[in-house]
Design an enzyme around this catalytic site. Structure first.
Site, PDB file in Angstrom:
ATOM      1  N   CYS A 172     -13.532  67.376  66.596  1.00 29.10           N
ATOM      2  CA  CYS A 172     -12.917  68.650  66.190  1.00 29.10           C
ATOM      3  C   CYS A 172     -13.068  68.973  64.710  1.00 29.10           C
ATOM      4  CB  CYS A 172     -11.441  68.627  66.546  1.00 29.10           C
ATOM      5  SG  CYS A 172     -11.199  68.864  68.296  1.00 29.10           S
TER       6      CYS A 172
HETATM    7  N1  NAD Z   1     -11.342  66.247  71.799  1.00 29.70           N
HETATM    8  C1  NAD Z   1     -10.366  66.907  71.214  1.00 29.70           C
HETATM    9  O1  NAD Z   1      -9.454  66.298  70.664  1.00 29.70           O
HETATM   10  C2  NAD Z   1     -10.332  68.434  71.211  1.00 29.70           C
HETATM   11  C3  NAD Z   1      -9.162  69.056  70.779  1.00 29.70           C
HETATM   12  C4  NAD Z   1      -9.099  70.436  70.764  1.00 29.70           C
HETATM   13  C5  NAD Z   1     -10.213  71.181  71.158  1.00 29.70           C
HETATM   14  N2  NAD Z   1     -11.355  70.559  71.552  1.00 29.70           N
HETATM   15  C6  NAD Z   1     -12.470  71.397  71.973  1.00 29.70           C
HETATM   16  O2  NAD Z   1     -12.504  71.393  73.409  1.00 29.70           O
HETATM   17  C7  NAD Z   1     -13.872  71.430  73.869  1.00 29.70           C
HETATM   18  C8  NAD Z   1     -14.131  70.220  74.746  1.00 29.70           C
HETATM   19  O3  NAD Z   1     -13.989  69.043  73.967  1.00 29.70           O
HETATM   20  P1  NAD Z   1     -13.871  67.600  74.597  1.00 29.70           P
HETATM   21  O4  NAD Z   1     -13.450  66.716  73.488  1.00 29.70           O
HETATM   22  O5  NAD Z   1     -13.082  67.647  75.844  1.00 29.70           O
HETATM   23  O6  NAD Z   1     -15.407  67.315  74.955  1.00 29.70           O
HETATM   24  P2  NAD Z   1     -15.959  66.097  75.825  1.00 29.70           P
HETATM   25  O7  NAD Z   1     -17.347  65.872  75.356  1.00 29.70           O
HETATM   26  O8  NAD Z   1     -14.976  64.961  75.822  1.00 29.70           O
HETATM   27  O9  NAD Z   1     -15.974  66.647  77.300  1.00 29.70           O
HETATM   28  C9  NAD Z   1     -16.729  67.726  77.703  1.00 29.70           C
HETATM   29  C10 NAD Z   1     -17.252  67.460  79.104  1.00 29.70           C
HETATM   30  O10 NAD Z   1     -17.996  68.592  79.529  1.00 29.70           O
HETATM   31  C11 NAD Z   1     -19.101  68.151  80.282  1.00 29.70           C
HETATM   32  N3  NAD Z   1     -20.083  69.222  80.294  1.00 29.70           N
HETATM   33  C12 NAD Z   1     -20.988  69.569  79.340  1.00 29.70           C
HETATM   34  N4  NAD Z   1     -21.636  70.677  79.714  1.00 29.70           N
HETATM   35  C13 NAD Z   1     -21.141  71.039  80.925  1.00 29.70           C
HETATM   36  C14 NAD Z   1     -21.408  72.099  81.796  1.00 29.70           C
HETATM   37  N5  NAD Z   1     -22.310  73.052  81.501  1.00 29.70           N
HETATM   38  N6  NAD Z   1     -20.729  72.153  82.973  1.00 29.70           N
HETATM   39  C15 NAD Z   1     -19.805  71.199  83.280  1.00 29.70           C
HETATM   40  N7  NAD Z   1     -19.515  70.185  82.481  1.00 29.70           N
HETATM   41  C16 NAD Z   1     -20.163  70.096  81.298  1.00 29.70           C
HETATM   42  C17 NAD Z   1     -19.545  66.878  79.595  1.00 29.70           C
HETATM   43  O11 NAD Z   1     -20.275  66.039  80.468  1.00 29.70           O
HETATM   44  C18 NAD Z   1     -18.200  66.265  79.187  1.00 29.70           C
HETATM   45  O12 NAD Z   1     -17.703  65.362  80.157  1.00 29.70           O
HETATM   46  C19 NAD Z   1     -14.729  71.491  72.601  1.00 29.70           C
HETATM   47  O13 NAD Z   1     -14.995  72.821  72.297  1.00 29.70           O
HETATM   48  C20 NAD Z   1     -13.826  70.884  71.541  1.00 29.70           C
HETATM   49  O14 NAD Z   1     -14.154  71.351  70.251  1.00 29.70           O
HETATM   50  C21 NAD Z   1     -11.426  69.191  71.611  1.00 29.70           C
END
Ligand code: NAD
Length: 430
Positions: free
Chosen positions: A269
Protein backbone atom coordinates in the site's frame (compact mmCIF):
# COMPACT_ATOMS: atom_id res chain seq x y z
CA UNK A 1 -29.42 14.35 -1.34
CA UNK A 2 -33.04 13.26 -1.69
CA UNK A 3 -34.38 10.12 -0.02
CA UNK A 4 -34.12 6.83 -1.94
CA UNK A 5 -36.34 4.22 -0.42
CA UNK A 6 -35.53 1.14 -2.53
CA UNK A 7 -34.20 -1.59 -0.21
CA UNK A 8 -32.15 -4.40 -1.73
CA UNK A 9 -31.10 -7.77 -0.45
CA UNK A 10 -27.50 -8.83 -1.07
CA UNK A 11 -27.74 -12.60 -0.73
CA UNK A 12 -25.03 -13.61 -3.17
CA UNK A 13 -21.74 -11.75 -3.12
CA UNK A 14 -18.99 -12.17 -5.68
CA UNK A 15 -15.46 -11.20 -4.67
CA UNK A 16 -12.87 -10.90 -7.44
CA UNK A 17 -9.29 -11.23 -6.16
CA UNK A 18 -8.80 -13.31 -3.00
CA UNK A 19 -5.77 -11.66 -1.42
CA UNK A 20 -5.23 -9.62 1.74
CA UNK A 21 -8.31 -7.53 0.94
CA UNK A 22 -10.65 -9.89 -0.90
CA UNK A 23 -10.30 -13.03 1.22
CA UNK A 24 -11.23 -11.40 4.59
CA UNK A 25 -14.22 -9.73 2.88
CA UNK A 26 -15.36 -13.04 1.34
CA UNK A 27 -15.01 -14.71 4.74
CA UNK A 28 -16.99 -12.00 6.53
CA UNK A 29 -19.79 -12.24 3.94
CA UNK A 30 -19.86 -16.04 4.36
CA UNK A 31 -19.93 -15.76 8.16
CA UNK A 32 -22.82 -13.30 7.89
CA UNK A 33 -24.79 -15.96 5.98
CA UNK A 34 -24.36 -14.77 2.39
CA UNK A 35 -23.60 -17.12 -0.48
CA UNK A 36 -20.12 -16.17 -1.56
CA UNK A 37 -18.45 -16.71 -4.92
CA UNK A 38 -14.73 -16.02 -4.63
CA UNK A 39 -12.81 -15.65 -7.88
CA UNK A 40 -9.04 -15.67 -8.23
CA UNK A 41 -7.05 -16.18 -11.43
CA UNK A 42 -4.22 -17.81 -9.50
CA UNK A 43 -5.10 -21.51 -9.71
CA UNK A 44 -2.61 -22.45 -7.02
CA UNK A 45 -4.26 -20.03 -4.57
CA UNK A 46 -7.69 -21.43 -5.51
CA UNK A 47 -6.44 -24.99 -4.86
CA UNK A 48 -4.89 -23.97 -1.52
CA UNK A 49 -8.13 -22.34 -0.36
CA UNK A 50 -10.24 -25.27 -1.55
CA UNK A 51 -8.02 -27.58 0.51
CA UNK A 52 -9.10 -25.52 3.54
CA UNK A 53 -5.79 -23.78 3.99
CA UNK A 54 -5.58 -19.99 4.20
CA UNK A 55 -2.49 -18.05 3.11
CA UNK A 56 -3.62 -14.90 4.94
CA UNK A 57 -2.69 -14.92 8.63
CA UNK A 58 -5.79 -12.89 9.57
CA UNK A 59 -8.03 -15.64 8.10
CA UNK A 60 -7.95 -18.82 10.25
CA UNK A 61 -8.06 -22.19 8.45
CA UNK A 62 -10.91 -23.38 10.70
CA UNK A 63 -13.21 -20.53 9.60
CA UNK A 64 -12.44 -21.20 5.95
CA UNK A 65 -13.03 -24.94 6.39
CA UNK A 66 -16.35 -24.32 8.15
CA UNK A 67 -17.61 -22.12 5.30
CA UNK A 68 -16.42 -24.59 2.66
CA UNK A 69 -18.08 -27.55 4.32
CA UNK A 70 -21.33 -25.62 4.87
CA UNK A 71 -21.30 -24.80 1.14
CA UNK A 72 -21.41 -21.06 1.90
CA UNK A 73 -18.42 -20.26 -0.25
CA UNK A 74 -17.47 -21.32 -3.76
CA UNK A 75 -13.93 -20.59 -4.92
CA UNK A 76 -12.86 -20.75 -8.55
CA UNK A 77 -11.10 -18.95 -11.40
CA UNK A 78 -14.04 -18.87 -13.79
CA UNK A 79 -16.00 -15.60 -13.95
CA UNK A 80 -19.19 -16.97 -15.57
CA UNK A 81 -21.14 -17.55 -12.32
CA UNK A 82 -20.62 -13.94 -11.28
CA UNK A 83 -23.79 -13.19 -13.24
CA UNK A 84 -25.74 -14.89 -10.39
CA UNK A 85 -24.39 -12.44 -7.81
CA UNK A 86 -26.28 -9.43 -6.44
CA UNK A 87 -23.02 -7.58 -5.92
CA UNK A 88 -19.49 -8.00 -7.31
CA UNK A 89 -16.62 -6.53 -5.30
CA UNK A 90 -13.30 -6.01 -7.10
CA UNK A 91 -10.22 -6.53 -4.90
CA UNK A 92 -7.47 -7.17 -7.46
CA UNK A 93 -3.94 -5.77 -7.08
CA UNK A 94 -2.96 -2.33 -8.35
CA UNK A 95 0.83 -2.53 -8.08
CA UNK A 96 3.68 -0.72 -9.84
CA UNK A 97 5.31 -1.75 -13.10
CA UNK A 98 8.99 -2.55 -13.34
CA UNK A 99 9.47 1.16 -14.17
CA UNK A 100 7.63 2.22 -10.99
CA UNK A 101 4.49 3.39 -12.77
CA UNK A 102 0.89 2.49 -11.80
CA UNK A 103 -0.09 -0.88 -13.25
CA UNK A 104 -3.81 -1.21 -13.92
CA UNK A 105 -3.53 -4.40 -16.01
CA UNK A 106 -5.10 -6.71 -13.35
CA UNK A 107 -7.91 -4.23 -12.76
CA UNK A 108 -8.63 -3.84 -16.47
CA UNK A 109 -8.55 -7.63 -16.93
CA UNK A 110 -10.96 -8.13 -14.02
CA UNK A 111 -13.37 -5.43 -15.20
CA UNK A 112 -13.42 -6.85 -18.74
CA UNK A 113 -14.14 -10.29 -17.28
CA UNK A 114 -17.02 -8.86 -15.22
CA UNK A 115 -18.35 -6.85 -18.19
CA UNK A 116 -18.66 -10.09 -20.18
CA UNK A 117 -21.09 -11.56 -17.60
CA UNK A 118 -22.67 -8.38 -16.22
CA UNK A 119 -26.39 -8.77 -15.56
CA UNK A 120 -29.01 -6.05 -15.23
CA UNK A 121 -29.45 -4.74 -11.69
CA UNK A 122 -26.04 -5.83 -10.40
CA UNK A 123 -23.99 -3.64 -8.10
CA UNK A 124 -20.24 -3.48 -8.84
CA UNK A 125 -17.97 -2.07 -6.13
CA UNK A 126 -14.30 -1.31 -6.69
CA UNK A 127 -12.14 -1.66 -3.57
CA UNK A 128 -8.69 -1.68 -5.23
CA UNK A 129 -6.68 1.50 -4.72
CA UNK A 130 -6.75 3.73 -7.81
CA UNK A 131 -5.96 7.31 -8.81
CA UNK A 132 -8.80 9.84 -8.85
CA UNK A 133 -11.03 9.41 -11.89
CA UNK A 134 -10.25 5.75 -12.63
CA UNK A 135 -13.63 4.38 -11.52
CA UNK A 136 -15.46 6.78 -13.81
CA UNK A 137 -13.07 7.02 -16.76
CA UNK A 138 -11.66 3.47 -16.92
CA UNK A 139 -13.96 1.08 -15.04
CA UNK A 140 -17.30 2.56 -16.11
CA UNK A 141 -16.70 2.57 -19.90
CA UNK A 142 -15.40 -1.01 -19.79
CA UNK A 143 -18.54 -2.13 -17.92
CA UNK A 144 -20.74 -0.19 -20.32
CA UNK A 145 -19.07 -1.72 -23.40
CA UNK A 146 -21.87 -4.30 -23.72
CA UNK A 147 -24.51 -1.58 -23.95
CA UNK A 148 -25.74 -1.43 -20.33
CA UNK A 149 -25.72 2.01 -18.72
CA UNK A 150 -24.09 2.62 -15.33
CA UNK A 151 -26.48 4.03 -12.72
CA UNK A 152 -29.47 2.74 -14.69
CA UNK A 153 -28.90 -0.87 -15.80
CA UNK A 154 -26.19 -1.63 -13.27
CA UNK A 155 -24.77 0.25 -10.28
CA UNK A 156 -21.19 1.28 -9.64
CA UNK A 157 -19.46 2.42 -6.44
CA UNK A 158 -15.95 2.93 -5.11
CA UNK A 159 -15.08 1.98 -1.55
CA UNK A 160 -11.36 1.87 -0.69
CA UNK A 161 -10.15 -0.77 1.73
CA UNK A 162 -8.56 0.26 5.03
CA UNK A 163 -7.41 -3.15 6.19
CA UNK A 164 -4.17 -3.23 8.23
CA UNK A 165 -2.78 -6.79 7.96
CA UNK A 166 -1.79 -8.25 11.32
CA UNK A 167 -3.63 -5.56 13.31
CA UNK A 168 -5.67 -7.45 15.92
CA UNK A 169 -7.65 -4.47 17.21
CA UNK A 170 -8.74 -2.79 13.94
CA UNK A 171 -10.27 -4.95 11.23
CA UNK A 172 -13.06 -5.01 8.67
CA UNK A 173 -15.73 -5.37 11.37
CA UNK A 174 -14.81 -2.20 13.33
CA UNK A 175 -13.25 0.15 10.77
CA UNK A 176 -15.69 2.41 8.95
CA UNK A 177 -15.33 2.43 5.16
CA UNK A 178 -15.61 5.37 2.82
CA UNK A 179 -17.95 4.85 -0.12
CA UNK A 180 -18.99 6.92 -3.13
CA UNK A 181 -21.34 6.11 -5.98
CA UNK A 182 -21.61 6.93 -9.63
CA UNK A 183 -25.13 8.10 -8.73
CA UNK A 184 -26.96 8.56 -5.43
CA UNK A 185 -28.65 5.22 -5.94
CA UNK A 186 -25.30 3.50 -6.53
CA UNK A 187 -24.02 4.92 -3.22
CA UNK A 188 -27.21 3.96 -1.43
CA UNK A 189 -26.91 0.35 -2.60
CA UNK A 190 -23.22 0.21 -1.65
CA UNK A 191 -24.09 1.48 1.83
CA UNK A 192 -26.81 -1.16 2.16
CA UNK A 193 -24.41 -3.87 1.06
CA UNK A 194 -21.69 -3.04 3.59
CA UNK A 195 -24.19 -2.37 6.37
CA UNK A 196 -25.69 -5.83 5.76
CA UNK A 197 -22.22 -7.17 6.64
CA UNK A 198 -22.07 -5.02 9.78
CA UNK A 199 -19.57 -2.55 8.28
CA UNK A 200 -20.14 1.13 8.98
CA UNK A 201 -20.05 3.31 5.88
CA UNK A 202 -19.08 6.96 5.63
CA UNK A 203 -20.66 8.24 2.43
CA UNK A 204 -18.71 10.75 0.36
CA UNK A 205 -20.15 12.92 -2.35
CA UNK A 206 -18.05 11.90 -5.37
CA UNK A 207 -16.04 8.93 -6.61
CA UNK A 208 -12.90 11.08 -7.00
CA UNK A 209 -13.13 12.18 -3.35
CA UNK A 210 -13.11 8.58 -2.11
CA UNK A 211 -10.29 7.68 -4.52
CA UNK A 212 -8.21 10.68 -3.46
CA UNK A 213 -8.93 10.13 0.26
CA UNK A 214 -7.37 6.67 0.06
CA UNK A 215 -4.24 8.10 -1.57
CA UNK A 216 -4.13 10.86 1.07
CA UNK A 217 -4.29 8.30 3.92
CA UNK A 218 -1.29 6.38 2.63
CA UNK A 219 0.80 9.19 1.14
CA UNK A 220 0.47 10.97 4.50
CA UNK A 221 2.25 8.01 6.09
CA UNK A 222 4.94 7.80 3.41
CA UNK A 223 5.75 11.51 3.80
CA UNK A 224 5.83 11.42 7.61
CA UNK A 225 8.00 8.30 7.69
CA UNK A 226 10.37 9.95 5.18
CA UNK A 227 10.56 13.01 7.44
CA UNK A 228 11.48 10.90 10.45
CA UNK A 229 13.96 8.84 8.40
CA UNK A 230 15.64 12.07 7.30
CA UNK A 231 15.57 13.40 10.87
CA UNK A 232 17.19 10.15 12.07
CA UNK A 233 20.08 10.77 9.65
CA UNK A 234 20.48 14.38 10.77
CA UNK A 235 20.34 13.37 14.45
CA UNK A 236 22.93 10.64 13.94
CA UNK A 237 25.28 13.11 12.22
CA UNK A 238 24.83 15.50 15.18
CA UNK A 239 25.08 12.81 17.86
CA UNK A 240 21.48 13.15 19.07
CA UNK A 241 19.38 10.07 19.93
CA UNK A 242 16.40 10.15 17.53
CA UNK A 243 14.35 7.70 19.65
CA UNK A 244 14.56 9.94 22.70
CA UNK A 245 13.70 12.94 20.52
CA UNK A 246 10.51 11.20 19.31
CA UNK A 247 9.55 10.12 22.84
CA UNK A 248 10.01 13.69 24.06
CA UNK A 249 7.95 15.20 21.23
CA UNK A 250 5.24 12.54 21.64
CA UNK A 251 4.54 13.83 25.15
CA UNK A 252 2.66 16.71 23.49
CA UNK A 253 -1.02 15.80 23.84
CA UNK A 254 -2.18 17.53 20.64
CA UNK A 255 -0.91 18.36 17.16
CA UNK A 256 1.74 15.64 17.01
CA UNK A 257 1.66 12.04 15.85
CA UNK A 258 4.77 9.93 16.36
CA UNK A 259 6.32 8.18 13.35
CA UNK A 260 9.44 6.03 13.66
CA UNK A 261 12.52 5.58 11.46
CA UNK A 262 13.49 2.23 9.98
CA UNK A 263 14.80 0.49 6.89
CA UNK A 264 12.19 2.19 4.67
CA UNK A 265 8.53 1.59 3.85
CA UNK A 266 7.11 -1.65 2.51
CA UNK A 267 3.89 -3.48 1.83
CA UNK A 268 1.49 -3.33 -1.07
CA UNK A 269 0.00 0.00 0.00
CA UNK A 270 2.07 2.89 1.30
CA UNK A 271 5.04 2.95 -1.11
CA UNK A 272 2.75 2.07 -4.03
CA UNK A 273 -0.12 4.47 -3.31
CA UNK A 274 2.25 7.39 -2.91
CA UNK A 275 3.42 6.75 -6.50
CA UNK A 276 -0.20 6.45 -7.68
CA UNK A 277 -0.73 9.92 -6.21
CA UNK A 278 2.43 11.59 -7.54
CA UNK A 279 2.11 10.04 -11.03
CA UNK A 280 -1.49 11.19 -11.23
CA UNK A 281 -0.54 14.70 -10.02
CA UNK A 282 2.27 14.95 -12.57
CA UNK A 283 -0.01 13.72 -15.37
CA UNK A 284 -2.33 16.58 -14.40
CA UNK A 285 0.48 19.14 -14.57
CA UNK A 286 1.16 19.42 -10.82
CA UNK A 287 4.40 17.76 -9.73
CA UNK A 288 3.80 16.52 -6.17
CA UNK A 289 7.39 17.29 -5.17
CA UNK A 290 6.97 16.56 -1.46
CA UNK A 291 5.55 13.06 -2.10
CA UNK A 292 8.16 12.37 -4.77
CA UNK A 293 10.99 13.43 -2.47
CA UNK A 294 9.55 11.38 0.41
CA UNK A 295 9.57 8.30 -1.80
CA UNK A 296 13.22 8.92 -2.68
CA UNK A 297 14.19 9.35 1.00
CA UNK A 298 12.44 6.13 2.05
CA UNK A 299 13.74 4.15 -0.93
CA UNK A 300 17.31 5.30 -0.16
CA UNK A 301 17.26 4.02 3.45
CA UNK A 302 18.77 0.59 2.62
CA UNK A 303 21.82 2.32 1.06
CA UNK A 304 22.15 4.67 4.04
CA UNK A 305 21.93 1.73 6.46
CA UNK A 306 24.52 -0.25 4.52
CA UNK A 307 26.85 2.77 4.97
CA UNK A 308 26.12 2.79 8.70
CA UNK A 309 26.81 -0.96 8.97
CA UNK A 310 30.07 -0.41 7.14
CA UNK A 311 31.02 2.37 9.64
CA UNK A 312 30.09 0.14 12.59
CA UNK A 313 32.28 -2.68 11.32
CA UNK A 314 35.14 -0.25 10.70
CA UNK A 315 34.83 0.93 14.30
CA UNK A 316 35.71 -2.61 15.42
CA UNK A 317 38.50 -3.00 12.89
CA UNK A 318 36.56 -4.88 10.18
CA UNK A 319 35.46 -4.13 6.63
CA UNK A 320 31.99 -4.70 5.22
CA UNK A 321 33.17 -6.75 2.25
CA UNK A 322 33.69 -10.29 3.48
CA UNK A 323 32.04 -9.70 6.89
CA UNK A 324 29.26 -11.97 8.11
CA UNK A 325 26.00 -10.13 8.73
CA UNK A 326 22.75 -11.68 9.99
CA UNK A 327 19.60 -9.68 9.24
CA UNK A 328 16.77 -10.37 11.69
CA UNK A 329 13.34 -9.78 10.14
CA UNK A 330 12.64 -9.59 6.41
CA UNK A 331 8.90 -8.90 6.26
CA UNK A 332 7.72 -5.37 5.64
CA UNK A 333 6.44 -5.03 9.20
CA UNK A 334 6.23 -6.82 12.56
CA UNK A 335 4.43 -10.11 13.15
CA UNK A 336 3.11 -10.81 9.66
CA UNK A 337 4.39 -12.96 6.78
CA UNK A 338 4.09 -10.35 4.02
CA UNK A 339 7.32 -9.71 2.07
CA UNK A 340 5.92 -7.34 -0.53
CA UNK A 341 8.14 -4.29 -1.18
CA UNK A 342 10.01 -5.18 2.01
CA UNK A 343 12.81 -2.66 2.66
CA UNK A 344 14.79 -5.15 4.70
CA UNK A 345 15.06 -7.40 1.62
CA UNK A 346 16.43 -4.33 -0.20
CA UNK A 347 18.96 -3.90 2.61
CA UNK A 348 20.06 -7.53 2.19
CA UNK A 349 20.49 -6.97 -1.56
CA UNK A 350 22.55 -3.83 -0.91
CA UNK A 351 24.80 -5.65 1.57
CA UNK A 352 25.29 -8.49 -0.94
CA UNK A 353 26.23 -5.95 -3.65
CA UNK A 354 28.90 -4.63 -1.28
CA UNK A 355 30.47 -8.06 -0.85
CA UNK A 356 29.03 -8.93 2.54
CA UNK A 357 28.18 -12.52 3.52
CA UNK A 358 24.55 -11.96 4.45
CA UNK A 359 22.14 -14.46 5.94
CA UNK A 360 18.69 -13.88 7.41
CA UNK A 361 16.27 -15.12 9.98
CA UNK A 362 12.55 -14.42 10.18
CA UNK A 363 10.03 -16.48 12.18
CA UNK A 364 7.45 -15.96 9.40
CA UNK A 365 9.58 -16.52 6.29
CA UNK A 366 11.55 -19.65 5.44
CA UNK A 367 13.16 -18.40 2.21
CA UNK A 368 13.53 -15.28 0.10
CA UNK A 369 14.55 -14.84 -3.51
CA UNK A 370 17.48 -12.56 -4.20
CA UNK A 371 18.18 -11.83 -7.87
CA UNK A 372 16.54 -15.14 -8.84
CA UNK A 373 18.50 -17.19 -6.23
CA UNK A 374 16.54 -18.69 -3.33
CA UNK A 375 18.10 -18.05 0.09
CA UNK A 376 16.95 -20.13 3.03
CA UNK A 377 16.69 -18.68 6.51
CA UNK A 378 19.30 -19.76 9.03
CA UNK A 379 18.51 -21.17 12.44
CA UNK A 380 18.67 -18.58 15.20
CA UNK A 381 20.99 -20.41 17.58
CA UNK A 382 24.19 -19.58 19.42
CA UNK A 383 26.33 -21.35 16.86
CA UNK A 384 24.98 -19.16 14.01
CA UNK A 385 25.00 -15.92 16.03
CA UNK A 386 28.60 -16.39 17.18
CA UNK A 387 29.76 -16.63 13.54
CA UNK A 388 28.40 -13.14 12.76
CA UNK A 389 30.39 -9.92 12.73
CA UNK A 390 27.15 -7.96 13.10
CA UNK A 391 23.44 -8.63 13.70
CA UNK A 392 20.97 -6.19 12.16
CA UNK A 393 17.57 -6.07 13.85
CA UNK A 394 15.45 -4.90 10.92
CA UNK A 395 11.98 -6.04 12.11
CA UNK A 396 11.28 -6.43 15.84
CA UNK A 397 9.00 -9.49 15.62
CA UNK A 398 7.52 -10.31 19.05
CA UNK A 399 8.93 -13.84 18.76
CA UNK A 400 12.50 -12.57 19.17
CA UNK A 401 14.19 -13.03 22.51
CA UNK A 402 15.97 -9.69 22.81
CA UNK A 403 17.58 -10.51 26.16
CA UNK A 404 19.21 -13.61 24.67
CA UNK A 405 20.31 -11.70 21.54
CA UNK A 406 21.88 -8.98 23.67
CA UNK A 407 23.90 -11.60 25.55
CA UNK A 408 25.19 -13.83 22.74
CA UNK A 409 25.99 -11.33 19.97
CA UNK A 410 29.14 -9.27 19.61
CA UNK A 411 27.65 -6.31 17.69
CA UNK A 412 23.99 -5.44 17.04
CA UNK A 413 22.66 -2.66 14.85
CA UNK A 414 19.07 -2.05 16.02
CA UNK A 415 16.92 -0.30 13.38
CA UNK A 416 13.74 -0.67 15.45
CA UNK A 417 14.52 0.43 19.01
CA UNK A 418 13.27 -3.04 19.97
CA UNK A 419 16.36 -3.42 22.18
CA UNK A 420 15.86 -0.09 23.95
CA UNK A 421 16.00 -1.61 27.42
CA UNK A 422 19.39 -3.25 26.88
CA UNK A 423 22.18 -0.80 27.72
CA UNK A 424 25.19 -2.71 26.39
CA UNK A 425 27.68 -0.65 24.38
CA UNK A 426 27.69 -3.29 21.60
CA UNK A 427 24.02 -2.49 20.78
CA UNK A 428 24.02 0.44 18.35
CA UNK A 429 20.88 2.31 17.36
CA UNK A 430 19.72 3.76 14.07
N1 NAD B 1 -2.90 -5.41 1.42
C1 NAD B 1 -3.39 -4.37 2.06
O1 NAD B 1 -3.10 -4.18 3.24
C2 NAD B 1 -4.32 -3.38 1.36
C3 NAD B 1 -4.97 -2.44 2.15
C4 NAD B 1 -5.83 -1.53 1.56
C5 NAD B 1 -6.00 -1.56 0.17
N2 NAD B 1 -5.33 -2.46 -0.59
C6 NAD B 1 -5.58 -2.45 -2.03
O2 NAD B 1 -6.48 -3.53 -2.33
C7 NAD B 1 -6.14 -4.10 -3.61
C8 NAD B 1 -5.85 -5.58 -3.43
O3 NAD B 1 -4.71 -5.73 -2.60
P1 NAD B 1 -4.31 -7.10 -1.93
O4 NAD B 1 -3.26 -6.77 -0.94
O5 NAD B 1 -5.51 -7.85 -1.51
O6 NAD B 1 -3.63 -7.84 -3.18
P2 NAD B 1 -3.19 -9.37 -3.24
O7 NAD B 1 -2.10 -9.43 -4.24
O8 NAD B 1 -2.98 -9.91 -1.86
O9 NAD B 1 -4.46 -10.12 -3.80
C9 NAD B 1 -5.01 -9.87 -5.04
C10 NAD B 1 -5.50 -11.18 -5.63
O10 NAD B 1 -6.10 -10.91 -6.89
C11 NAD B 1 -5.79 -11.96 -7.77
N3 NAD B 1 -5.98 -11.47 -9.13
C12 NAD B 1 -5.15 -10.71 -9.89
N4 NAD B 1 -5.74 -10.40 -11.04
C13 NAD B 1 -6.97 -10.97 -11.02
C14 NAD B 1 -8.04 -10.99 -11.92
N5 NAD B 1 -8.00 -10.33 -13.09
N6 NAD B 1 -9.15 -11.70 -11.59
C15 NAD B 1 -9.22 -12.37 -10.40
N7 NAD B 1 -8.23 -12.37 -9.51
C16 NAD B 1 -7.11 -11.67 -9.80
C17 NAD B 1 -4.38 -12.35 -7.42
O11 NAD B 1 -4.08 -13.68 -7.81
C18 NAD B 1 -4.39 -12.19 -5.89
O12 NAD B 1 -4.70 -13.40 -5.22
C19 NAD B 1 -4.96 -3.28 -4.13
O13 NAD B 1 -5.44 -2.25 -4.93
C20 NAD B 1 -4.34 -2.71 -2.87
O14 NAD B 1 -3.64 -1.52 -3.12
C21 NAD B 1 -4.51 -3.40 -0.01
Amino acid sequence: MHEISCVRQFRKIGVVGLGYVGLPLAMLAGIKGCDVLGIDLNKQKVATLLSGSSYISDVPDQELQALLSAGNILIQSDYSELSDCDVIVICVPTPLTEWKKPDYSSLIGAVKGIAAVLRQGQLVILESTVAPGITETTVLPLLEAGGQIGGKDFFLAYSPERIDPGNKSSGLHNTAKLAAGLTERCLYYAQQMYQSLGIEVIPVRALAIAEMAKLLENTYRDINIAFINELAQVCHACNINIWEVIDAAASKPFGFQAFYPGPGVGGHCIPVDSVYYSSWARANGYPAKLAEHARLVNAAMPKYLADRISELLQSVGKVLSGSNVLVLGVTYKQNIADLRESPSVELIKELCRRGCNVCFHDPYVSEISLNSAQIERVALDEHVVLRQDCLVLAVAHSAYNFAWLSEVSTLIFDLTNGMARFPQEKIKKL
